[in-house]
Design a protein around this motif. Sequence first.
Motif, mmCIF file in Angstrom:
data_model
loop_
_atom_site.group_PDB
_atom_site.id
_atom_site.type_symbol
_atom_site.label_atom_id
_atom_site.label_comp_id
_atom_site.label_asym_id
_atom_site.label_seq_id
_atom_site.Cartn_x
_atom_site.Cartn_y
_atom_site.Cartn_z
ATOM 1 N N LYS A 1 0.822 -1.210 0.000
ATOM 2 C CA LYS A 1 0.000 0.000 0.000
ATOM 3 C C LYS A 1 0.857 1.262 0.000
ATOM 4 N N LYS A 2 1.929 1.246 0.763
ATOM 5 C CA LYS A 2 2.778 2.435 0.851
ATOM 6 C C LYS A 2 3.484 2.704 -0.478
ATOM 7 N N GLU A 3 4.047 1.661 -1.101
ATOM 8 C CA GLU A 3 4.728 1.841 -2.377
ATOM 9 C C GLU A 3 3.765 2.327 -3.442
ATOM 10 N N ALA A 4 2.537 1.776 -3.469
ATOM 11 C CA ALA A 4 1.543 2.199 -4.453
ATOM 12 C C ALA A 4 1.150 3.650 -4.231
ATOM 13 N N ALA A 5 0.985 4.085 -2.977
ATOM 14 C CA ALA A 5 0.614 5.474 -2.682
ATOM 15 C C ALA A 5 1.728 6.428 -3.091
ATOM 16 N N ILE A 6 2.979 6.070 -2.834
ATOM 17 C CA ILE A 6 4.111 6.920 -3.213
ATOM 18 C C ILE A 6 4.192 7.045 -4.730
#
Length: 116
Positions: free
Chosen positions: A93-98
Motif C-alpha cells: 500500500k505504501k509503495e503504491a501510494a508513493i
Amino acid sequence: MVLAAFDKNEEQIAAALSITPPTLRKHYFRELRSRLEARQRLEGKLLSALVKEVDGGNVSAIDKLFKRLDRHDLAIGNAVQPAKQAKVPKKGKKEAAIEQAHSAHEGSPWANLLKH
C-alpha cells in the motif's frame, strides 16, 4: 480381440464368448498372446474412423481429434509450452501510494509547473 485390448482375463473373455477357457486358449491362442498388439490395432481402427469423420466435416470429431493430439503431445513431451512471463512483484500500500503521488500531476495543466 476387443476384450483382450481392454486387459480382460481369459475367464472374462471366455464368458463373454460363451465358451470355456480351454476352448478359448485352443482357438484364440495367438490373439491372447498379443494383447498389446490388439490394443494398438483397436486404437488404429478408432483413429481411422475419427479421421474419416473429421474429413466429413464433423465438428465434434475435429474437437476430439485435437484433444487427442494434445494429450499425445503432453504424453511424449512435445507440447508447445507458452512462454513464461516474469511475475511482477505486487507493491504494498505504501509503495503504491508513493508511486501515485509522484505521477498524480501527469496529464493535467499542472504537469509543466511541477517538474521534478
